[in-house]
Every structure is written in structure tokens, then in C-alpha cells.
Design an enzyme around this catalytic site. Structure first.
Site, PDB file in Angstrom:
ATOM      1  N   SER A 152     156.479  43.436  -4.183  1.00  0.00           N
ATOM      2  CA  SER A 152     156.572  43.100  -2.769  1.00  0.00           C
ATOM      3  C   SER A 152     157.791  42.200  -2.525  1.00  0.00           C
ATOM      4  O   SER A 152     158.895  42.573  -2.922  1.00  0.00           O
ATOM      5  CB  SER A 152     155.270  42.431  -2.318  1.00  0.00           C
ATOM      6  OG  SER A 152     155.178  42.407  -0.923  1.00  0.00           O
ATOM      7  N   ASP A 319     150.499  52.913  -0.204  1.00  0.00           N
ATOM      8  CA  ASP A 319     151.176  51.723   0.336  1.00  0.00           C
ATOM      9  C   ASP A 319     151.960  52.129   1.583  1.00  0.00           C
ATOM     10  O   ASP A 319     152.942  52.851   1.483  1.00  0.00           O
ATOM     11  CB  ASP A 319     152.120  51.156  -0.744  1.00  0.00           C
ATOM     12  CG  ASP A 319     152.833  49.879  -0.297  1.00  0.00           C
ATOM     13  OD1 ASP A 319     152.719  49.489   0.885  1.00  0.00           O
ATOM     14  OD2 ASP A 319     153.509  49.269  -1.159  1.00  0.00           O
ATOM     15  N   HIS A 352     149.137  48.606  -0.431  1.00  0.00           N
ATOM     16  CA  HIS A 352     150.173  47.719  -0.959  1.00  0.00           C
ATOM     17  C   HIS A 352     149.617  46.777  -2.030  1.00  0.00           C
ATOM     18  O   HIS A 352     150.289  46.459  -3.010  1.00  0.00           O
ATOM     19  CB  HIS A 352     150.769  46.920   0.197  1.00  0.00           C
ATOM     20  CG  HIS A 352     151.867  45.991  -0.214  1.00  0.00           C
ATOM     21  ND1 HIS A 352     153.051  46.436  -0.741  1.00  0.00           N
ATOM     22  CD2 HIS A 352     151.953  44.640  -0.178  1.00  0.00           C
ATOM     23  CE1 HIS A 352     153.828  45.403  -1.023  1.00  0.00           C
ATOM     24  NE2 HIS A 352     153.191  44.300  -0.696  1.00  0.00           N
TER      25      HIS A 352
END
Lengths: 376, 196
Positions: A152, A319, A352
Site C-alpha cells: 500500500s 483490491d 486491499h
């Protein structure tokens, strides 16, 4: 251990010797960087791996969090015998600049005024975070990293590391990440920031004084909105569906009737205990400003020109925050730059958040990638 | 550790030491590993099946999940000494376009494929009247990944039309090499080394 330096320090802090030059043009004096380290650094300091954390992460990657008491956020991945093996590697994880777990951020005391920076803290970027980390490594005498790894926002830092310090990174693992924040990404962050700033306790960011209350309600809403983006629709349906929370029927009111409401409220309440609202503003801004190609004439491949770093990119099929297409964009730029790059889209129902959860394939890939470096 | 297929052995034997290689359709990386270990090659792979990509990456190999037809365009011209397409040509949607990319990206390109004009295949269709199922073409017509069956003579015609140079050709019957004379009839399997 002879020349080996020992080893697990769950958090310590370094005050940088020189001012930190920021992208906004300002200089930040007296920057402190808090970091944790695990595993011994070898004699020639060649086995260091830097782990970069996500928006609300911290240096407690493999040790218990001092506020929540919960285990580190990536204990599946980092530890003795784990894919990022602390029996082999010296793992460093630093709290990012602008955060609130010991590194300098808006809640820190400004050396000039003697008061918390609050909104006088300069707007920072992902590149600034990376500059601060590089200065930490300078302080530790580590010239070159065996690998930089992050998911991320951590992945954005990894990409910036390679672009800013190409000679210092042997291998780079970018998981569930992106080379630039999209309009949709910025939009969700703006909702969170407006929630914080709409909280009457926020007071233009000056809520640190005289025991005043923090803008917890606003920060909790920001977290709730963001948390939805970390999960997949299918995952939410499977975990919560339309099930009711501890009741047999709808109440015809605005209590948390649904399990998903109760879950999100719980996420919000827990988050405000450990996170500073102004840090949330500053770090989300840094992410929104992130566009690695921007500084390279709009050509992402230019960011990696001449790189000798090995890359590993992983995305997850559910995601939708940083979808697979973003990783493919990075991969295409790496191929155009002639880089040694691996990429796979893994299956997971968890959206995610998958990068933080158990995933045998991801773990096997990380182990292979870190150990697979050809001997030069 | 899976053994190399006979066509992969021929390719491995003709890759120069220390070469930079792209193996397209690399599977879990058996040939890549051989080239890295025996030829000290700098090998990258491309594979469409994510489970195979994950397996190759777990072995420390550099493999990108991708589709030859869509993703080869992102590699610069002549960026590899060799590009390898082994037993994959007949499974891609547009073999002719992939071939263009191979010789653009690689200074040389190895292409191997099962020969659909081998006598056993011909006999099977002639006598049985059904789509042939052989050792090298083991799937039924409805589940085969081989959507463009090709013969040695078909392939020769294509490379002639494209004006490509042939730097080598090898033919296999069973697991042993056979002459090029009646290759279209006698070879089960062909390996070509091409350049633009």
C-alpha cells in the site's frame, strides 16, 4: 555474536543531525525518526531489509503495539524462520515522517515555538518520508539495502526509494500499491479529511493544548470510510451480509442495527485511540500528492532508467483501492526500462487488506524473492 | 524437479553462456532454472497462469504474469539476446503477431511447436476420422489449449513470408533428433532459431 550487532529493538529513536529538505521547499530541523529492528546486522552491513509501513501503520511490524497491546502488523511475514527471516536478515521498520508513533509529525513540539506544530507542520510527500529514512540509514551506517519491502503506501515508498536512491536498493517488493494516486483515491481521502475538519474539536488543528478533546468523532468517520476501501464487496457480503447485530429485528432507529455498522464503528473507535487526527491529514495528503511519473516528464519508465534493482510486484484480484491495473502500469514501465521485474496477481477474497492477511502464495513468493538474488 | 522436455534440451544446448533471455510461456520456470544454472544466463520469464507464476517466483525466478499477445509490446527493441517461445506458439490467439514481437525484442528467437503433419497425426485423422490425440497433442478438441495447430511446412511458409532469417532448425521424433529431409512427415516436434 562477535562483530554482529544485536538485534531486536522494538522501538528506538534517532534525531537526524542535519535538517531535512522537503519537497515543499521548507527545511525541517531536529527531525526524530522512531524505528524498530529485528535480527542481527552482519559485519559488512549487507543483510538489511527496510520495511515501509502503510498509512496508519507504524514501526511495530513484528513486536507488540505499545498502545493496543496487539501483535505486530506483519508477524506472518517477519520473524525467525518467516519469509522475511530475521535469522538471516536485519529488518528495520521506521515510523514515517508525519506520523505519531515517535517520528516527527504535527503532534511533535516545534523547536522554534516550543508548542506542537499542528497545522504549522509543513506538507510532506512520500519522497520526504523516504529522504528521512535514508538519513536514518546513513546514521546506522547502512549504505545499501538487501531489499526494501512495502504494501500500500509502503509500496509507494519502495518505488520512491528506487527512484531517489537507485544505488542503495538491491531488491524492491511492491505489494498492493500504485505509482500514483487516482482521482478516486484522492476522493476517498478528501472525505476523511473533511470529516476530521468538520469535527468542532478539530479547531484548525489546535487541539493539543490544555487537555482539550481531540477530533475523535471526525477521525473515526475518516477511518470508517477508508476501511470500506480496504475490503471487497464480496468479502463484506460473506462476512456480514445483511445480518443484524445482537438483535432479532430492525429497530426503526439509527443504532447499529447491521453487523457491518457495528464493525465499522468498532474500527473507528479503536483507531482514534492510537492515531493523531492531524497525522491522518498530513499522511493522506502525502499519498494524494504521490505521482512518481510527474517528476520524470510524465514517463514512469524514466523513474527506473538504468536501474539494476530486482523488482517483485504483487496485486490482489479483489483490491479495488489499488487494482491490478496499477501494478501492471508499474510493470510495463519496468519492462520498458529493461528492469528485472516479477509480477503476479494473487487471488484473495479480502480486497486491499489481503496483503496484511495470511496468504501462503504471497509468503512463498516473498521468501523466494528475497533469497533468489543472483550473486554478483 | 521436473525434467526438461526434449525441445527445451535443444534450446538449452544452443543458448550462449551469460546471455540475456526472455522465456515466454515459462510455466513454473524449469527451462529458466536450467539456463540460469548451466548457462549463467540472465533469465526473465512471462507466464499467463498465475499459479505457475507464483510457483516460479517462489523459486526465486523473475517471472511476470502476462499474455504474449498483449504484454510483449512493452519490452524495448532487441532487449534480449534470445527470446524463447517453446510449445506456446500454437496456443496464442495470433501466432503471426507474437512472432513479430519475438524477433523485435530478441536478437534471436527460439520457437518450438508440435508438428501437426507428423505421420501419426495424419494417420489418426485419415483412419479414425477424429481430431488426433497423441503424446504431444494429448487434449481433446474441446479442451485443448492448442487453438492454432501448425505444421513444419506451414511454419516455414510463415517465416518466408515475413522474411525472417533461420539460424537453426532441429526436429524431434520421439525424444531423439531426426533429419530435416522429410521433417514435415517424420518430425513430431520442431525447434527453429530465427532472427529478423
Amino acid at each position: 555474536m562477535g562483530t554482529m550487532q544485536n538485534a531486536d529493538r522494538h522501538s528506538q529513536s534517532v534525531k537526524l543531525d542535519s535538517p531535512l529538505s522537503l519537497d515543499c521547499g521548507k527545511q525541517l530541523e531536529g527531525v526524530e525518526i522512531a524505528y524498530a529492528s529485528h535480527g542481527a546486522l552482519n559485519a559488512d552491513k549487507s543483510n538489511a531489509i527496510l520495511i515501509c509501513h502503510a498509512l496508519t501503520g507504524d514501526q511495530y511490524v513484528a513486536s507488540d503495539h505499545p498502545v493496543t497491546g496487539k501483535p505486530g502488523w506483519w508477524t506472518r511475514m517477519v520473524g525467525p524462520g518467516k519469509p522475511i527471516d530475521t535469522d538471516r536478515y536485519h529488518v528495520i521498520c521506521a515510523n514515517v515522517l508525519g506520523s505519531c508513533m515517535g517520528s516527527t509529525g504535527p503532534a511533535s513540539i516545534c523547536p522554534v515555538t516550543g508548542k506542537p506544530y499542528a497545522m504549522d507542520f509543513p506538507v510532506i510527500t512520500i519522497a520526504d518520508m523516504v529522504r528521512a529514512q535514508a538519513m536514518l540509514l546513513d546514521h546506522l551506517g547502512i549504505d545499501r539495502l538487501h531489499a526494501v519491502v512495502g504494501g500500500s503506501m509502503g509500496g509507494m515508498q519502495v518505488l520512491s526509494w528506487v527512484a531517489q536512491y537507485p544505488a542503495r536498493v538491491s531488491a524492491a517488493a511492491v505489494i498492493a500499491s500504485t505509482s500514483r494516486h487516482s482521482a478516486q483515491n484522492i476522493a476517498f481521502h478528501e472525505v476523511g479529511r473533511q470529516a476530521i475538519m468538520a469535527d468542532p474539536n478539530w479547531q484548525g488543528g489546535e487541539y493539543y493544548d490544555d487537555g482539550g478533546a481531540a477530533p475523535s468523532a471526525g477521525l473515526a468517520v475518516a477511518r470508517m470510510a477508508a476501511h470500506i476501501t480496504y475490503l471487497s464487496e464480496a468479502g463484506l457480503t460473506e462476512k456480514f451480509g445483511r445480518r443484524l447485530q445482537d438483535r432479532d429485528a430492525k429497530t426503526f432507529g439509527f443504532d447499529a442495527d447491521f453487523q457491518i455498522e457495528s464493525y465499522l464503528r468498532h474500527q473507528g473507535i479503536n483507531f482514534v485511540e492510537r492515531f493523531d487526527a492531524n497525522s491522518y491529514l498530513y499522511i493522506t495528503r502525502a499519498m494524494d500528492y504521490f505521482d512518481l511519473s510527474e517528476a520524470h516528464g510524465g514517463l514512469l519508465a524514466q523513474a527506473f532508467a538504468g536501474t539494476s534493482t530486482r523488482f517483485c510486484l504483487i496485486s490482489f484480484n479483489t483490491d479495488w483501492l489499488y487494482p491490478t491495473a496499477e501494478s501492471r502500469t508499474i510493470l510495463q514501465a519496468l519492462h520498458a526500462a529493461g528492469a528485472d521485474a516479477s509480477f503476479v496477481e494473487l487471488e484473495s477474497p479480502f480486497g486491499h487488506d489481503a496483503f496484511l492477511l495470511e496468504n501462503a502464495e504471497m509468503e512463498a513468493i516473498m521468501r523466494g524473492f528475497l533469497n533468489g538474488g543472483r550473486v554478483v | 524437479m521436473t525434467q526438461l522436455r526434449p525441445d527445451q534440451k535443444i534450446i538449452a544446448a544452443h543458448v550462449a553462456d551469460g546471455a540475456r533471455v526472455l522465456d515466454i510461456g515459462c510455466g513454473s520456470g524449469v527451462l529458466m532454472q536450467e539456463l540460469a544454472e548451466a548457462r549463467s544466463a540472465d533469465v526473465l520469464g512471462m507466464e499467463i497462469n498465475p499459479a505457475k507464476v507464483a510457483a516460479a517466483m517462489a523459486r526465486g525466478l523473475s517471472v511476470a504474469q502476462g499474455d504474449a499477445l498483449k504484454d510483449l509490446v512493452h519490452y524495448p527493441d532487441q532487449s534480449f539476446d534470445y527470446v524463447i517461445l517453446s510449445q506456446t506458439l500454437q496456443a496464442v490467439k495470433r501466432p503471426d503477431l507474437v512472432l513479430d514481437e519475438l524477433v523485435r525484442i530478441g536478437r534471436q528467437a527460439f520457437v518450438s511447436f508440435p508438428n501437426f503433419a507428423h505421420w501419426r497425426v495424419r494417420l489418426s485423422l485419415l483412419v479414425g476420422g477424429r481430431m488426433p490425440v497423441t503424446r504431444l497433442i494429448p487434449e481433446q478438441w474441446y479442451d485443448t489449449p492448442n487453438i492454432h495447430h501448425v505444421t513444419v511446412d506451414d511454419f516455414r511458409a510463415l517465416i518466408r513470408d515475413k522474411g525472417l532469417q533461420q539460424d537453426g532448425q532441429w526436429f524431434l521424433s520421439g525424444d531423439t533428433q531426426t533429419g530435416r529431409g522429410a521433417a514435415n512427415l517424420m518430425a513430431e516436434h520442431a525447434v527453429f532459431l530465427l532472427r529478423r
